[in-house]
Design a protein around this motif. Structure first.
Motif, PDB file in Angstrom:
ATOM      1  N   MET B   1       0.844  -1.191   0.000  1.00  0.00           N
ATOM      2  CA  MET B   1       0.000   0.000   0.000  1.00  0.00           C
ATOM      3  C   MET B   1       0.884   1.247   0.000  1.00  0.00           C
ATOM      4  O   MET B   1       1.400   1.661   1.046  1.00  0.00           O
ATOM      5  CB  MET B   1      -0.891  -0.031   1.251  1.00  0.00           C
ATOM      6  CG  MET B   1      -2.189   0.708   1.052  1.00  0.00           C
ATOM      7  SD  MET B   1      -3.094   0.835   2.594  1.00  0.00           S
ATOM      8  CE  MET B   1      -3.735  -0.822   2.776  1.00  0.00           C
ATOM      9  N   ALA B   3       1.774   5.365  -0.743  1.00  0.00           N
ATOM     10  CA  ALA B   3       1.055   6.613  -0.507  1.00  0.00           C
ATOM     11  C   ALA B   3       0.322   7.045  -1.776  1.00  0.00           C
ATOM     12  O   ALA B   3      -0.781   7.576  -1.718  1.00  0.00           O
ATOM     13  CB  ALA B   3       2.023   7.697  -0.048  1.00  0.00           C
ATOM     14  N   ASP B   5      -1.102   5.281  -3.831  1.00  0.00           N
ATOM     15  CA  ASP B   5      -2.297   4.489  -4.048  1.00  0.00           C
ATOM     16  C   ASP B   5      -3.472   4.906  -3.181  1.00  0.00           C
ATOM     17  O   ASP B   5      -4.613   4.625  -3.500  1.00  0.00           O
ATOM     18  CB  ASP B   5      -1.989   3.018  -3.741  1.00  0.00           C
ATOM     19  CG  ASP B   5      -1.655   2.286  -5.020  1.00  0.00           C
ATOM     20  OD1 ASP B   5      -1.784   2.915  -6.074  1.00  0.00           O
ATOM     21  OD2 ASP B   5      -1.278   1.109  -4.939  1.00  0.00           O
ATOM     22  N   SER B   6      -3.169   5.562  -2.052  1.00  0.00           N
ATOM     23  CA  SER B   6      -4.262   5.801  -1.123  1.00  0.00           C
ATOM     24  C   SER B   6      -5.246   6.795  -1.739  1.00  0.00           C
ATOM     25  O   SER B   6      -4.858   7.744  -2.406  1.00  0.00           O
ATOM     26  CB  SER B   6      -3.723   6.309   0.210  1.00  0.00           C
ATOM     27  OG  SER B   6      -2.859   7.366  -0.020  1.00  0.00           O
ATOM     28  N   ASN B   8      -7.852   9.694  -2.542  1.00  0.00           N
ATOM     29  CA  ASN B   8      -7.901  11.094  -2.134  1.00  0.00           C
ATOM     30  C   ASN B   8      -8.878  11.826  -3.040  1.00  0.00           C
ATOM     31  O   ASN B   8      -9.206  11.366  -4.122  1.00  0.00           O
ATOM     32  CB  ASN B   8      -6.521  11.724  -2.225  1.00  0.00           C
ATOM     33  CG  ASN B   8      -6.380  12.855  -1.227  1.00  0.00           C
ATOM     34  OD1 ASN B   8      -7.378  13.342  -0.684  1.00  0.00           O
ATOM     35  ND2 ASN B   8      -5.156  13.274  -0.995  1.00  0.00           N
ATOM     36  N   GLY B  21      -6.274   7.716  -6.788  1.00  0.00           N
ATOM     37  CA  GLY B  21      -5.898   6.597  -5.929  1.00  0.00           C
ATOM     38  C   GLY B  21      -6.854   5.410  -6.006  1.00  0.00           C
ATOM     39  O   GLY B  21      -7.698   5.296  -6.880  1.00  0.00           O
ATOM     40  N   ARG B  27      -8.958   0.539   1.638  1.00  0.00           N
ATOM     41  CA  ARG B  27      -8.083   1.702   1.790  1.00  0.00           C
ATOM     42  C   ARG B  27      -8.828   2.985   2.106  1.00  0.00           C
ATOM     43  O   ARG B  27      -8.231   4.042   2.211  1.00  0.00           O
ATOM     44  CB  ARG B  27      -7.303   1.903   0.494  1.00  0.00           C
ATOM     45  CG  ARG B  27      -6.669   0.604   0.080  1.00  0.00           C
ATOM     46  CD  ARG B  27      -5.522   0.804  -0.815  1.00  0.00           C
ATOM     47  NE  ARG B  27      -4.938  -0.500  -1.080  1.00  0.00           N
ATOM     48  CZ  ARG B  27      -3.979  -0.707  -1.926  1.00  0.00           C
ATOM     49  NH1 ARG B  27      -3.471   0.314  -2.580  1.00  0.00           N
ATOM     50  NH2 ARG B  27      -3.499  -1.909  -2.110  1.00  0.00           N
TER      51      ARG B  27
END
Lengths: 271, 370
Positions: B1, B3, B5-6, B8, B21, B27
């Motif tokens: 995982m 950053a 990919d997270s 937003n 993301g 997530r």
């Protein structure tokens, strides 16, 4: 449809001295709906159980979405178990919980960072996706009909947004109308959510309506696998009697009729 | 995982929503608290930087848009994601967040008390009716209009009688030893240790032998009757028996009642003996009462009538246990869960009935001076 999502190699299952599977290989591709058929006692359910980890094969390897499905590592198991949802024959809903709570359970257990009101909204969404009426959410499994229970089980299987759905005899015990509706539900979900679906079934209508490919279990391994049009012409005597028996022909005829009607309708529309 | 990919989102100028993301359930943890409906009109949604979308992600996005009746223009979404979004939007319109709140207050309380009372009365009525039915069938057997199923009865005599001998004897033996210890400890204070003999013998002959047996048999065989018959009921075997022109009372209930009626007195007798032996062993070994003295004392003080008082109750308890066990089994409706509920109910009812009837017998025998 080229990526192999579930990969079985040399799987062997045996209970005592009875060997159910021997050297069984199977590839299931991403996004397809695959039907698993075979005579009673040919080990269809055992195969499903070994893929989802309820039975440990005595030999062979099983890979699901790139993970070793026989792994005992907790983190890897968590990944694996999130990647599939299983719908058992009569739903296997928790009888002391309402349908809504049944669907909320996996989310609450596995995804603790979701706020409670969102969990409830998510669960209601899954219930709607499984085409259950909204007022079914507050009911207990015993208050639902067989078809509704199966839909509720689908809603619960969808709770964690899995990539794969397994069905064990989804249309068994349903009247033909509910069975056809259930087939459509599976088809819709698979196409719109991009799910890979593995169906164990005896229902020839299900095979003809929704399955992209069919795998035939027999003689301890996969006898043949492929699109229905190929499989039904296989030389194997069991497969022949399966598809060429009165029920098999009836289902095939209906299918052909529907297709020709659709074709005529299409040409009529063009004209 | 990573950053990158997270998931937003940000609102840009002209109320455009830009997403990026991995919008999946796993997530979205950090996004949920920030999700709230927009203040004004949304002009467009830019999804070109979304790397994955599942139904949870789609729902988060819909919440961000305030759950609109119609989606604003979608830009840069992959076709599959857009289709998913539209499906979730259609289906989520059908959601209706309502939940029946449990009703607290004095009225529901009274209602439950009333329900419970009515239930208890109904149970009593059913039990009496069932006893009547059983007696009628017994009568029909006696005048030869119905058959007695001897093979079945013998089978149940084995499982409820013979197989129960070890556990009944062992437990009575242990309780006998315990009573002897207890008696000796208390009676030693008066220098009356030797009365332990009477205590143990009276207790077991009159009460404990038969009562312990009844409680064990209720837990062991009464529950088994309920579970066996209940499983047959939920598997529609009882219906099958009826449609084949046979009588479930004659076929299933009478052999069980007969078996228990015959075996309970035998088991009670063995339990009484075991308890007395347990008490005697403790008396002789631990309390230094010589075997000779113990036996003489026993012969001097213990009359045979105590045994009859005890054994008289055995068939009564047997009948109660068997009738309640079978009736609860026949009450099973539908699922396997119901079998469990009725098995519990059967054990609770039989033990309750046995102890209550035993208390009534104790008063009765005292009053008539036995």
């Amino acid at each position: 449809m080229s990526e192999v999502l579930i990969k079985l190699r040399g799987v062997r299952n045996a209970f005592g001295t009875t060997v159910v599977h021997e050297n069984l290989d199977l590839d299931i591709y991403r996004g397809e709906i695959i039907g698993l058929i075979g005579g009673s006692g040919s080990g269809k359910s055992v195969l499903l159980k070994s893929i989802v980890g309820l039975i440990r094969p005595s030999a062979g390897t099983i890979e699901v979405a790139g993970h070793n499905a026989l792994s005992t590592d907790p983190a890897e198991r968590e990944e694996l178990e999130r990647s599939w949802g299983v719908t058992f024959q009569d739903g296997a809903l928790f009888s002391s919980l309402t349908v809504l709570e049944n669907v909320m359970v996996p989310i609450i257990e596995h995804q603790r960072d979701v706020p409670p009101e969102i969990v409830e909204r998510l669960a209601r969404l899954k219930i709607a996706l499984a085409a259950l009426p909204a007022d079914a959410a507050a009911k207990y499994p015993s208050e639902l009909s067989g078809g509704m229970r199966k839909r509720a089980a689908v809603a619960r299987a969808l709770a964690l947004d899995p990539q794969i759905l397994f069905f064990d005899e989804p249309t068994a015990g349903l009247d033909p109308i509910s069975a056809a509706e259930f087939d459509q539900l599976v088809l819709t979900l698979s196409r719109s959510l991009g799910l890979t679906v593995v169906v164990i079934t005896h229902d020839l209508d299900t095979l003809y309506t929704i399955c992209d490919r069919v795998a035939v279990l027999g003689n301890k391994h996969i006898l043949t696998i492929g699109p229905l049009s190929e499989v039904e012409h296989n030389e194997d005597p069991w497969i022949q009697s399966y598809f060429q028996g009165p029920r098999g022909r009836a289902a095939a005829d209906t299918r052909a009729q529907v297709q020709s009607q659709a074709a005529t309708a299409a040409t009529a529309n063009e004209g | 995982m990573t950053a990158a990919d997270s998931p937003n989102f940000e609102w840009s100028e002209a109320s455009r929503l830009r997403l990026s993301g991995h919008w999946s359930l796993q997530r979205l943890g950090a996004v949920w608290p920030r999700v709230r409906a927009p203040t004004g009109e949304v002009s467009a949604v830019d999804g070109s930087e979304i790397s994955a979308l599942d139904t949870a992600g789609a729902m988060a996005l819909l919440l961000l848009l305030g759950g609109p009746q119609e989606l604003p223009p979608l830009e840069g979404f992959r076709p599959a994601d857009q289709a998913l979004l539209e499906l979730v939007q259609q289906r989520s319109l059908k959601q209706r967040p309502d939940r029946a709140k449990p009703d607290w207050g004095i009225l529901p309380l009274l209602e439950r008390i009333g329900q419970t009372m009515a239930n208890a009365l109904e149970q009593g009525r059913l039990l009496l009716g069932f006893i009547g039915l059983v007696l009628e069938t017994i009568g029909a057997v006696l005048i030869g209009r119905r058959r007695l199923r001897l093979t079945a009865a013998v089978h149940h005599m084995e499982t409820t009688g013979l197989d129960a001998v070890p556990i009944v004897c062992l437990l009575s033996f242990l309780v006998g030893a315990v009573v002897a210890y207890l008696g000796a400890t208390v009676l030693a204070g008066f220098g009356a240790q030797v009365f332990t003999v009477e205590l143990v013998n009276f207790a077991f002959l009159r009460e404990f032998g038969v009562l312990l047996t009844a409680i064990l048999v209720a837990g062991r065989s009464g529950s088994a009757f309920t579970a066996e018959i209940g499983a047959m009921k939920s598997g529609q075997e009882i219906d099958a028996i009826r449609t084949l022109g046979m009588d479930p009372i004659e076929l299933l209930v009478l052999p069980r009642i007969l078996a228990l009626l015959l075996m309970m007195p035998v088991l009670s007798f063995l339990a009484t003996l075991s308890g007395m032996v347990g008490g005697a062993l403790v008396g002789i070994i631990e309390l230094d009462i010589s075997p000779g003295l113990y036996l003489t004392r026993m012969q001097d003080t213990t009359e045979l009538r105590h045994l009859w008082v005890g054994l008289f109750k055995a068939p009564v308890f047997a009948f109660l246990i068997a009738v309640v066990g079978c009736l609860e089994g026949l009450k099973v409706a539908g699922s396997a869960a119901s079998v469990g509920q009725h098995t519990t109910a059967s054990v609770v009812q039989t033990i309750f009935l046995v102890i209550m009837v035993d208390a009534m017998f104790a008063i009765f025998f005292m009053k008539i001076g036995l």
